[in-house]
Write an enzyme that holds these catalytic residues in place. Structure first.
Site, PDB file in Angstrom:
ATOM      1  N   TYR A 139     -12.327 -35.834  45.896  1.00  0.00           N
ATOM      2  CA  TYR A 139     -13.687 -35.252  46.233  1.00  0.00           C
ATOM      3  C   TYR A 139     -13.904 -35.497  47.669  1.00  0.00           C
ATOM      4  CZ  TYR A 139     -17.482 -34.658  42.683  1.00  0.00           C
ATOM      5  OH  TYR A 139     -18.324 -34.077  41.940  1.00  0.00           O
ATOM      6  N   LYS A 206      -3.120 -43.571  37.594  1.00  0.00           N
ATOM      7  CA  LYS A 206      -1.744 -43.011  37.472  1.00  0.00           C
ATOM      8  C   LYS A 206      -0.848 -43.746  38.404  1.00  0.00           C
ATOM      9  CE  LYS A 206       0.890 -39.655  36.120  1.00  0.00           C
ATOM     10  NZ  LYS A 206       1.665 -39.881  34.771  1.00  0.00           N
ATOM     11  N   ASP A 260      -2.384 -40.519  31.528  1.00  0.00           N
ATOM     12  CA  ASP A 260      -2.127 -39.549  30.281  1.00  0.00           C
ATOM     13  C   ASP A 260      -2.011 -40.176  29.128  1.00  0.00           C
ATOM     14  OD1 ASP A 260      -0.164 -40.932  31.939  1.00  0.00           O
ATOM     15  OD2 ASP A 260       1.604 -39.617  31.675  1.00  0.00           O
ATOM     16  N   ASP A 284     -12.557 -37.280  36.160  1.00  0.00           N
ATOM     17  CA  ASP A 284     -12.924 -35.933  35.987  1.00  0.00           C
ATOM     18  C   ASP A 284     -12.445 -35.281  34.529  1.00  0.00           C
ATOM     19  OD1 ASP A 284     -14.407 -33.627  36.448  1.00  0.00           O
ATOM     20  OD2 ASP A 284     -12.997 -32.871  38.030  1.00  0.00           O
TER      21      ASP A 284
END
Ligand code: NAP
Length: 394
Positions: A139, A206, A260, A284
């Site tokens: 962002y 992640k 994931d 998001d």
């Protein structure tokens, strides 16, 4: 106003495109909700503030300082969607509002409303609130085009200083993730879980690939839970088994999932999750994927929350082709309004709005975007949907 009634000022930005249609339906519903419950001691004094096309037309500014001042002064606002101006040096008005007011948590509750068509068999099993970091990570928008002076300069610097080789046709982006911003986001998620009795806060990251940004987000999240929420949190290693039934009464389980995996967990084990806290980019993807699972963005409400100030808004945009036609679905803005009532402490009125929306939808009262996906076939306009909700609040 009757004697003893508390009046609160709520600035509202109708928004562009369908904004005016859905905002007037929403204001009527929220007023009716306060009137119909024991929260009737409160009344909203609505004050319109300008942003977007209307602001530009009237003042020459897309986002006047008075608007930001009024929101800061009230501590709360509700807004419709805004067109992103093309050119003019503003990346997005929505991003500008979030940055200027430091609204660091994007909060998106996701649950299924009876009657809403969904692509999964048991959409009611998903009931999560997503806390997404709203100020950094991608962002920040720190990026340089391939071949630019900055990109070439960085490529040279990386090669000369650290022996890292990148080809000159590489575009470069930076992904800053700080301890302070990560911790305040996780703190907000944990406070919410404790207050609302939600049993699990999952740190989504992640970190297996991006250890010092995504991985650090997870580590700082655990650190914060141990330091500031010691008495109310437990961790997976403390429990004899997996599943909400193993969490001791009154405790919040803090766990983590790689992003994931998380995207499949919300489909395969939706009822094991209740609050998801994530850095910006993962949050998001996750928020939209979850919204799709319970019926799509058209009904997804949202909030952007900082310290002492919050702005409530639907997830969808201005849908300009439906502007002024009494066609648009006002659900997402009405439900954002319910979130605002809850934020202001009017839990009963907030719950009443949710119940009334669900009652209308499950009776087959829907705008055309939803009706076309069901057997109901018949649809109502924006105003009529708002009236159906208001009638159910009486
Ligand atoms: P959009 O306005 O969300 O519209 C995309 C499509 O979604 C519409 O054509 C319509 O689908 C459907 N839709 C969205 N909201 C609806 C509603 N309330 N009722 C019925 N259908 C609805 O997205 P966009 O076309 O990408 O963006 C248009 C403008 O909105 C852009 O300027 C964008 O920057 C802005 N935007 C603002 C915000 C915000 O203010 N937070 C968020 C997103 C986008 P069908 O065509 O299938 O009927």
């Amino acid at each position: 106003m009757t004697e003893g009634q508390k009046e609160m000022t709520v600035p509202y930005i109708p928004g562009d495109g369908i904004g005016a249609d859905i905002m007037s339906a929403t204001r009527r519903v929220l007023d009716a909700a306060l009137e119909s419950t024991t929260d009737a001691a409160a009344r909203i004094r609505w004050t319109e503030v300008l942003a977007g096309e209307k602001a530009f037309g009237q003042t020459g500014s897309w986002l006047p300082e008075e608007t930001l001042g009024a929101i800061r002064a009230s501590g709360v606002a509700i807004k419709g969607p805004l067109t992103t101006p093309v050119g003019g040096g503003i990346r997005s008005l929505n991003v500008s509002i979030r940055q200027r007011l430091d609204l660091y948590a994007s909060v998106r509750p996701v649950r299924h409303y009876r009657g809403v068509p969904s692509p999964v068999k048991e959409p009611e099993k998903l009931n999560v609130v997503i806390y997404r970091e709203n100020t950094e990570d991608v962002y920040k928008g720190i990026e340089w085009r391939r071949g630019s002076e900055e990109a070439l300069g960085l490529i040279r610097y990386l090669r000369d200083s650290w022996g890292i080789e990148l080809t000159e046709d590489t575009g470069i982006g930076l992904k800053p993730v700080s301890e302070a911003a990560s911790k305040r986001l996780v703190r907000a998620a944990l406070n919410f879980a404790v207050k609302k009795g939600r049993p699990v806060v999952t740190l989504v990251h992640k970190g297996n690939i991006m250890k010092y940004t995504e991985g650090a987000f997870m580590e700082w999240g655990y650190e914060l839970a141990r330091e500031e929420f010691k008495d109310v949190t437990v961790f997976e290693d403390d429990l004899p088994g997996r599943g909400i039934e193993f969490i001791p009464e009154g405790k919040v389980l803090v766990n983590d999932r790689i992003a994931d995996n998380m995207l499949q967990q919300v489909l395969t084990r939706p009822d094991e999750y209740s609050v998801l806290a994530a850095p910006n980019l993962n949050g998001d993807y996750l928020a939209d994927a979850c919204a799709a699972q319970v019926g799509g963005l058209g009904i997804a409400p949202g909030a952007n929350i900082g310290d002492g100030v919050a702005v409530f808004e639907p997830v969808h945009g201005t849908a300009p082709k439906y502007a002024g036609k009494n066609i648009a679905n006002p659900c997402a803005l009405i439900l954002s309004g319910a979130l605002m009532l809850e934020y202001l402490g009017y839990d009963e009125a907030s719950a009443a709005v949710e119940t009334a929306v669900e009652s209308a939808l499950s009776d087959g009262v829907m705008t055309s975007d939803l009706a076309k996906l069901t057997d109901a076939g018949k649809s109502v306009g924006t105003r009529e949907f708002g009236e159906a909700v208001t009638d159910r609040l009486a």
